[in-house]
Design a protein around this motif. Structure first.
Motif, PDB file in Angstrom:
ATOM      1  N   PHE A  13       0.798  -1.232   0.000  1.00  0.00           N
ATOM      2  CA  PHE A  13       0.000   0.000   0.000  1.00  0.00           C
ATOM      3  C   PHE A  13       0.827   1.277   0.000  1.00  0.00           C
ATOM      4  O   PHE A  13       0.264   2.366   0.028  1.00  0.00           O
ATOM      5  CB  PHE A  13      -0.981   0.017   1.185  1.00  0.00           C
ATOM      6  CG  PHE A  13      -0.331  -0.050   2.533  1.00  0.00           C
ATOM      7  CD1 PHE A  13       0.150   1.087   3.145  1.00  0.00           C
ATOM      8  CD2 PHE A  13      -0.215  -1.261   3.190  1.00  0.00           C
ATOM      9  CE1 PHE A  13       0.743   1.030   4.394  1.00  0.00           C
ATOM     10  CE2 PHE A  13       0.372  -1.329   4.437  1.00  0.00           C
ATOM     11  CZ  PHE A  13       0.857  -0.178   5.038  1.00  0.00           C
ATOM     12  N   SER A  15       2.374   2.804  -2.414  1.00  0.00           N
ATOM     13  CA  SER A  15       2.055   3.683  -3.541  1.00  0.00           C
ATOM     14  C   SER A  15       0.692   4.358  -3.346  1.00  0.00           C
ATOM     15  O   SER A  15       0.482   5.484  -3.791  1.00  0.00           O
ATOM     16  CB  SER A  15       2.095   2.913  -4.859  1.00  0.00           C
ATOM     17  OG  SER A  15       1.129   1.899  -4.861  1.00  0.00           O
ATOM     18  N   LYS A  16      -0.240   3.688  -2.660  1.00  0.00           N
ATOM     19  CA  LYS A  16      -1.550   4.305  -2.381  1.00  0.00           C
ATOM     20  C   LYS A  16      -1.383   5.489  -1.435  1.00  0.00           C
ATOM     21  O   LYS A  16      -2.059   6.506  -1.580  1.00  0.00           O
ATOM     22  CB  LYS A  16      -2.511   3.288  -1.779  1.00  0.00           C
ATOM     23  CG  LYS A  16      -2.972   2.230  -2.752  1.00  0.00           C
ATOM     24  CD  LYS A  16      -3.941   1.282  -2.080  1.00  0.00           C
ATOM     25  CE  LYS A  16      -4.411   0.203  -3.028  1.00  0.00           C
ATOM     26  NZ  LYS A  16      -5.357  -0.713  -2.392  1.00  0.00           N
ATOM     27  N   ARG A  19      -0.118   8.297  -3.573  1.00  0.00           N
ATOM     28  CA  ARG A  19      -1.146   8.856  -4.456  1.00  0.00           C
ATOM     29  C   ARG A  19      -2.147   9.715  -3.689  1.00  0.00           C
ATOM     30  O   ARG A  19      -2.563  10.769  -4.171  1.00  0.00           O
ATOM     31  CB  ARG A  19      -1.855   7.744  -5.231  1.00  0.00           C
ATOM     32  CG  ARG A  19      -0.981   7.134  -6.322  1.00  0.00           C
ATOM     33  CD  ARG A  19      -1.791   6.278  -7.286  1.00  0.00           C
ATOM     34  NE  ARG A  19      -2.562   5.225  -6.644  1.00  0.00           N
ATOM     35  CZ  ARG A  19      -2.135   3.984  -6.452  1.00  0.00           C
ATOM     36  NH1 ARG A  19      -0.930   3.627  -6.817  1.00  0.00           N
ATOM     37  NH2 ARG A  19      -2.929   3.086  -5.888  1.00  0.00           N
ATOM     38  N   LEU A  20      -2.528   9.281  -2.491  1.00  0.00           N
ATOM     39  CA  LEU A  20      -3.439  10.094  -1.682  1.00  0.00           C
ATOM     40  C   LEU A  20      -2.766  11.415  -1.311  1.00  0.00           C
ATOM     41  O   LEU A  20      -3.371  12.479  -1.415  1.00  0.00           O
ATOM     42  CB  LEU A  20      -3.883   9.350  -0.421  1.00  0.00           C
ATOM     43  CG  LEU A  20      -4.793  10.139   0.518  1.00  0.00           C
ATOM     44  CD1 LEU A  20      -6.080  10.561  -0.185  1.00  0.00           C
ATOM     45  CD2 LEU A  20      -5.113   9.327   1.766  1.00  0.00           C
ATOM     46  N   GLU A  56      -3.015  -0.870   6.594  1.00  0.00           N
ATOM     47  CA  GLU A  56      -3.244  -0.016   5.423  1.00  0.00           C
ATOM     48  C   GLU A  56      -4.228   1.102   5.748  1.00  0.00           C
ATOM     49  O   GLU A  56      -3.988   2.263   5.412  1.00  0.00           O
ATOM     50  CB  GLU A  56      -3.753  -0.852   4.254  1.00  0.00           C
ATOM     51  CG  GLU A  56      -3.989  -0.051   2.994  1.00  0.00           C
ATOM     52  CD  GLU A  56      -4.409  -0.903   1.822  1.00  0.00           C
ATOM     53  OE1 GLU A  56      -4.888  -0.314   0.838  1.00  0.00           O
ATOM     54  OE2 GLU A  56      -4.263  -2.143   1.866  1.00  0.00           O
ATOM     55  N   MET A  60      -3.447   5.097   5.644  1.00  0.00           N
ATOM     56  CA  MET A  60      -4.206   6.047   4.830  1.00  0.00           C
ATOM     57  C   MET A  60      -4.794   7.157   5.709  1.00  0.00           C
ATOM     58  O   MET A  60      -4.801   8.323   5.316  1.00  0.00           O
ATOM     59  CB  MET A  60      -5.314   5.325   4.056  1.00  0.00           C
ATOM     60  CG  MET A  60      -4.793   4.316   3.037  1.00  0.00           C
ATOM     61  SD  MET A  60      -3.682   5.009   1.804  1.00  0.00           S
ATOM     62  CE  MET A  60      -4.867   5.748   0.703  1.00  0.00           C
ATOM     63  N   GLN A 122     -11.424  10.564  -4.020  1.00  0.00           N
ATOM     64  CA  GLN A 122     -10.109   9.928  -4.188  1.00  0.00           C
ATOM     65  C   GLN A 122     -10.118   8.495  -3.654  1.00  0.00           C
ATOM     66  O   GLN A 122      -9.703   7.567  -4.346  1.00  0.00           O
ATOM     67  CB  GLN A 122      -9.034  10.746  -3.460  1.00  0.00           C
ATOM     68  CG  GLN A 122      -7.689  10.058  -3.332  1.00  0.00           C
ATOM     69  CD  GLN A 122      -6.945   9.911  -4.633  1.00  0.00           C
ATOM     70  OE1 GLN A 122      -7.171  10.670  -5.549  1.00  0.00           O
ATOM     71  NE2 GLN A 122      -6.072   8.931  -4.715  1.00  0.00           N
ATOM     72  N   GLU A 127      -8.961   5.212  -5.749  1.00  0.00           N
ATOM     73  CA  GLU A 127      -8.262   4.122  -5.068  1.00  0.00           C
ATOM     74  C   GLU A 127      -9.133   2.879  -4.922  1.00  0.00           C
ATOM     75  O   GLU A 127      -8.643   1.808  -4.626  1.00  0.00           O
ATOM     76  CB  GLU A 127      -7.775   4.574  -3.683  1.00  0.00           C
ATOM     77  CG  GLU A 127      -6.827   5.750  -3.714  1.00  0.00           C
ATOM     78  CD  GLU A 127      -5.511   5.452  -4.404  1.00  0.00           C
ATOM     79  OE1 GLU A 127      -5.116   4.273  -4.519  1.00  0.00           O
ATOM     80  OE2 GLU A 127      -4.857   6.420  -4.844  1.00  0.00           O
ATOM     81  N   TYR A 129     -11.379   1.934  -2.627  1.00  0.00           N
ATOM     82  CA  TYR A 129     -11.556   1.326  -1.312  1.00  0.00           C
ATOM     83  C   TYR A 129     -13.031   1.016  -1.103  1.00  0.00           C
ATOM     84  O   TYR A 129     -13.911   1.688  -1.651  1.00  0.00           O
ATOM     85  CB  TYR A 129     -11.090   2.271  -0.201  1.00  0.00           C
ATOM     86  CG  TYR A 129      -9.603   2.290   0.000  1.00  0.00           C
ATOM     87  CD1 TYR A 129      -8.969   1.266   0.694  1.00  0.00           C
ATOM     88  CD2 TYR A 129      -8.825   3.334  -0.482  1.00  0.00           C
ATOM     89  CE1 TYR A 129      -7.608   1.277   0.890  1.00  0.00           C
ATOM     90  CE2 TYR A 129      -7.460   3.355  -0.292  1.00  0.00           C
ATOM     91  CZ  TYR A 129      -6.856   2.317   0.401  1.00  0.00           C
ATOM     92  OH  TYR A 129      -5.507   2.325   0.589  1.00  0.00           O
TER      93      TYR A 129
END
Length: 169
Positions: A13, A15-16, A19-20, A56, A60, A122, A127, A129
């Motif tokens: 996670f 890269s997530k 990106r966020l 994760e 986030m 987002q 993403e 989710y």
């Protein structure tokens, strides 16, 4: 937990998280700093990480909070929500130009949404989710998330239609 185990834990996670951060912060450098900051915080908690249900989701949430704190402290000028991963390799040049223009308009419209709606767009639409995971990240109930997403999408749709029907806003 040793360094190798930690890297294996966060690798799926990482890269997530970036990106966020990139969605919320204007510059690539600030997003990289935010990602590094979150990973350092996770490393400092590495002994406790295995006891968390979803590392994760925690990462986030930490990323969202860190970025919003940065924005509040005026270190970043404004929110930027850009989805640059979209490419259509099979479309012709005309279609690519139209797609790019439409995406640009949607990005501009999304920038006008409240920060919370931008985050929800987002997390859910980009993403992808699940609502349950988003609820944990943003500390909202799933119904409130669905309502906020519905309102955000409606605003995007209506503004986009007005722009395309009546010209530049």
């Amino acid at each position: 937990m040793n360094q190798t185990e930690f890297i294996q834990l966060i690798n799926p996670f990482q890269s997530k998280v970036f990106r966020l951060a990139k969605r919320l912060l204007t510059s690539m450098e600030e997003a990289e700093d935010a990602t590094q900051e979150v990973l350092v915080k996770l490393w400092l908690k590495n002994k406790e990480l295995t006891s968390y249900k979803s590392v994760e989701a925690m990462a986030m949430t930490m990323t969202k909070n860190y970025c919003l704190d940065q924005l509040k402290s005026k270190r970043a000028g404004n929110l930027s929500l850009v989805h640059s991963n979209y490419t259509d390799r099979t479309a012709g040049l005309q279609q690519q130009l139209e797609d790019k223009d439409s995406l640009s308009w949607v990005e501009k419209i999304i920038k006008t949404l409240p920060a919370q709606q931008q985050i929800l767009i987002q997390l859910r639409d980009v993403e992808q989710y699940e609502f349950e995971e988003i609820a944990k990240m943003v500390n909202m109930n799933e119904t409130a998330i669905r309502v906020a997403l519905s309102r955000a999408r409606k605003t995007i749709r209506e503004t986009s239609l007005k722009t395309h029907t009546h010209g530049i806003k």
